[in-house]
Design a protein around this motif. Structure first.
Motif, mmCIF file in Angstrom:
data_model
loop_
_atom_site.group_PDB
_atom_site.id
_atom_site.type_symbol
_atom_site.label_atom_id
_atom_site.label_comp_id
_atom_site.label_asym_id
_atom_site.label_seq_id
_atom_site.Cartn_x
_atom_site.Cartn_y
_atom_site.Cartn_z
ATOM 1 N N ALA A 1 0.937 -1.129 0.163
ATOM 2 C CA ALA A 1 0.140 -0.039 -0.196
ATOM 3 C C ALA A 1 0.837 1.452 0.325
ATOM 4 C CB ALA A 1 -1.006 0.188 1.631
ATOM 5 N N THR A 2 1.867 1.323 0.824
ATOM 6 C CA THR A 2 2.930 2.153 0.317
ATOM 7 C C THR A 2 4.090 1.904 0.928
ATOM 8 O OG1 THR A 2 3.091 2.791 2.889
ATOM 9 C CG2 THR A 2 1.501 4.061 2.120
ATOM 10 N N LEU A 3 4.998 2.839 0.556
ATOM 11 C CA LEU A 3 6.761 2.516 0.505
ATOM 12 C C LEU A 3 7.474 3.509 0.725
ATOM 13 C CD1 LEU A 3 8.437 0.464 -0.345
ATOM 14 C CD2 LEU A 3 8.919 1.449 -2.468
ATOM 15 N N GLU A 4 8.662 3.495 1.843
ATOM 16 C CA GLU A 4 9.102 4.411 2.119
ATOM 17 C C GLU A 4 10.214 3.584 2.392
ATOM 18 O OE1 GLU A 4 9.399 8.056 5.978
ATOM 19 O OE2 GLU A 4 8.077 6.356 6.368
ATOM 20 N N GLY A 5 11.429 4.702 1.522
ATOM 21 C CA GLY A 5 12.699 4.257 1.462
ATOM 22 C C GLY A 5 13.939 5.270 1.184
ATOM 23 N N ASN A 6 14.874 5.559 1.369
ATOM 24 C CA ASN A 6 15.894 6.130 0.530
ATOM 25 C C ASN A 6 16.431 6.580 -1.134
ATOM 26 O OD1 ASN A 6 17.284 6.690 3.115
ATOM 27 N ND2 ASN A 6 18.498 4.727 3.180
ATOM 28 N N LEU A 7 15.765 7.499 -1.359
ATOM 29 C CA LEU A 7 15.873 7.475 -2.658
ATOM 30 C C LEU A 7 16.949 7.237 -3.383
ATOM 31 C CD1 LEU A 7 14.052 8.742 -5.391
ATOM 32 C CD2 LEU A 7 14.416 11.063 -4.851
ATOM 33 N N VAL A 8 17.168 6.823 -4.284
ATOM 34 C CA VAL A 8 19.008 5.838 -4.733
ATOM 35 C C VAL A 8 18.976 6.826 -5.886
ATOM 36 C CG1 VAL A 8 19.696 4.040 -5.724
ATOM 37 C CG2 VAL A 8 18.875 3.716 -3.970
ATOM 38 N N SER A 9 17.633 6.810 -7.069
ATOM 39 C CA SER A 9 18.130 7.289 -8.748
ATOM 40 C C SER A 9 16.591 7.800 -9.293
ATOM 41 C CB SER A 9 18.196 6.530 -9.380
ATOM 42 O OG SER A 9 18.327 5.561 -9.925
ATOM 43 N N LYS A 10 16.856 8.899 -10.219
ATOM 44 C CA LYS A 10 15.279 8.557 -10.462
ATOM 45 C C LYS A 10 15.074 9.327 -12.034
ATOM 46 C CE LYS A 10 13.817 13.515 -9.075
ATOM 47 N NZ LYS A 10 12.859 14.538 -8.868
ATOM 48 N N ALA A 11 14.740 9.219 -12.492
ATOM 49 C CA ALA A 11 14.190 8.531 -13.933
ATOM 50 C C ALA A 11 13.429 9.148 -14.392
ATOM 51 C CB ALA A 11 13.959 7.332 -15.154
ATOM 52 N N THR A 12 13.179 9.675 -15.832
ATOM 53 C CA THR A 12 11.719 10.483 -16.435
ATOM 54 C C THR A 12 10.233 9.143 -15.972
ATOM 55 O OG1 THR A 12 11.799 9.309 -18.653
ATOM 56 C CG2 THR A 12 12.944 11.435 -18.108
ATOM 57 N N ASP A 13 10.688 7.973 -15.805
ATOM 58 C CA ASP A 13 9.226 7.471 -15.523
ATOM 59 C C ASP A 13 9.313 6.794 -13.848
ATOM 60 O OD1 ASP A 13 11.579 5.261 -16.743
ATOM 61 O OD2 ASP A 13 9.461 4.629 -17.594
ATOM 62 N N HIS A 14 10.323 7.059 -13.725
ATOM 63 C CA HIS A 14 10.396 5.928 -12.348
ATOM 64 C C HIS A 14 11.456 6.194 -11.408
ATOM 65 C CE1 HIS A 14 13.488 3.986 -14.599
ATOM 66 N NE2 HIS A 14 13.982 3.799 -13.596
ATOM 67 N N VAL A 15 11.664 5.616 -10.262
ATOM 68 C CA VAL A 15 12.223 5.786 -8.843
ATOM 69 C C VAL A 15 13.108 4.381 -8.731
ATOM 70 C CG1 VAL A 15 11.699 8.081 -8.747
ATOM 71 C CG2 VAL A 15 10.989 6.181 -7.705
ATOM 72 N N ILE A 16 13.675 4.688 -8.114
ATOM 73 C CA ILE A 16 14.283 3.423 -7.736
ATOM 74 C C ILE A 16 14.953 4.129 -6.281
ATOM 75 C CG2 ILE A 16 16.092 1.515 -7.266
ATOM 76 C CD1 ILE A 16 17.347 1.709 -10.024
ATOM 77 N N ILE A 17 13.938 3.163 -5.324
ATOM 78 C CA ILE A 17 13.837 3.338 -3.784
ATOM 79 C C ILE A 17 14.582 2.012 -3.290
ATOM 80 C CG2 ILE A 17 12.279 3.857 -1.728
ATOM 81 C CD1 ILE A 17 10.584 4.833 -4.039
ATOM 82 N N ALA A 18 15.335 2.564 -2.045
ATOM 83 C CA ALA A 18 16.589 1.464 -1.411
ATOM 84 C C ALA A 18 15.478 1.265 0.317
ATOM 85 C CB ALA A 18 17.283 2.166 -1.205
ATOM 86 N N LEU A 19 15.134 0.199 0.211
ATOM 87 C CA LEU A 19 14.090 -0.308 1.605
ATOM 88 C C LEU A 19 14.386 -1.643 1.647
ATOM 89 C CD1 LEU A 19 11.515 -0.033 2.721
ATOM 90 C CD2 LEU A 19 10.821 -0.911 1.399
ATOM 91 N N GLY A 20 14.949 -1.662 3.082
ATOM 92 C CA GLY A 20 16.003 -3.240 3.739
ATOM 93 C C GLY A 20 16.951 -3.648 2.396
ATOM 94 N N GLY A 21 17.789 -2.895 2.527
ATOM 95 C CA GLY A 21 18.364 -2.872 1.482
ATOM 96 C C GLY A 21 18.610 -4.085 -0.009
ATOM 97 N N ILE A 22 17.118 -3.566 -0.537
ATOM 98 C CA ILE A 22 16.783 -4.267 -1.436
ATOM 99 C C ILE A 22 16.495 -2.469 -2.712
ATOM 100 C CG2 ILE A 22 15.072 -5.002 -2.874
ATOM 101 C CD1 ILE A 22 15.138 -7.143 -0.237
ATOM 102 N N GLY A 23 16.399 -2.211 -3.718
ATOM 103 C CA GLY A 23 16.295 -1.475 -4.759
ATOM 104 C C GLY A 23 15.034 -2.115 -5.375
ATOM 105 N N ILE A 24 13.584 -1.161 -5.172
ATOM 106 C CA ILE A 24 12.970 -1.161 -4.803
ATOM 107 C C ILE A 24 12.441 -0.656 -6.767
ATOM 108 C CG2 ILE A 24 9.850 -1.304 -5.327
ATOM 109 C CD1 ILE A 24 10.916 -2.247 -2.303
ATOM 110 N N GLU A 25 12.300 -0.597 -8.125
ATOM 111 C CA GLU A 25 11.628 0.164 -9.013
ATOM 112 C C GLU A 25 10.117 0.669 -9.369
ATOM 113 O OE1 GLU A 25 13.527 -0.255 -13.141
ATOM 114 O OE2 GLU A 25 11.603 -0.918 -13.631
#
Length: 191
Positions: free
Chosen positions: A3-27
């Motif tokens: 339902a929600t996602l909170e974590g460190n912003l690793v990278s941002k592109a034009t259509d997506h972001v990658i968020i690090a959560l517990g050692g995993i990067g989630i697109e």
């Protein structure tokens, strides 16, 4: 369901972001308006996981109104998640609400890939199934003012995305006059 996602912003592109959560990067795929709001090292998104036969895709939104509108788009035959994100990237929730309330398919048809018939179909479907969150979103003068400002800016040669960004920069307490709002929007565009 995620339902929600909170974590460190690793990278941002034009259509997506990658968020690090517990050692995993989630697109997370997101509309342009949501991506603009992510500027710090931490990110919080309301999410929707779309499960297809060949993929699991996570979509993120800055507000619950955007997520509920995304869900409503997916219930419309012929509208997939990518087109739903394209609509939310091009038009604000307030503009979509104004288009639905005032039956203005020309607003929806500004989205690349949506013709007049599809825009009319979207409006017809949303009139019957408007998400509760969308109904509670203020839309100025029923969204007409924002739509008129959008028309003026696009007539001046600005893209829909540039016009939408300028409209979102207009303060809430700005005068309701279309002319004054266009001037404020032009100032935000550096004119």
């Amino acid at each position: 369901m995620i339902a929600t996602l909170e974590g460190n912003l690793v990278s941002k592109a034009t259509d997506h972001v990658i968020i690090a959560l517990g050692g995993i990067g989630i697109e997370v795929h997101a509309p342009f308006s949501t991506l603009e709001k992510l500027s710090s090292d931490r990110a919080f998104l309301y999410t929707r996981l779309v499960v297809r036969e060949d993929s699991l895709t996570l979509f993120g939104f800055a507000t619950t109104a955007e997520r509920e509108l995304f869900d409503a788009f997916l219930k419309i035959s012929g509208i997939g998640p990518r087109l739903a994100v394209a609509i939310l990237s091009t038009l604000s929730v307030e503009n979509i609400r104004g288009a639905v309330i005032n039956d203005r398919p020309e607003i929806i048809s500004r989205v690349p890939g949506i013709g007049k018939k599809t825009a009319q179909k979207i409006l017809l479907e949303l009139q019957d199934k408007m998400p509760a969150t969308l109904e509670s979103v203020p839309a100025g003068a029923d969204g007409d003012t924002s739509a008129e400002v959008m028309d003026a800016l696009t007539a001046l040669g600005y893209s829909v995305v540039e016009a939408q960004t300028a409209i979102q920069s207009i303060p809430i307490d700005a005068p309701e006059s279309v002319e004054e709002r266009v001037l404020i929007a032009l100032q935000s565009l550096g004119v």
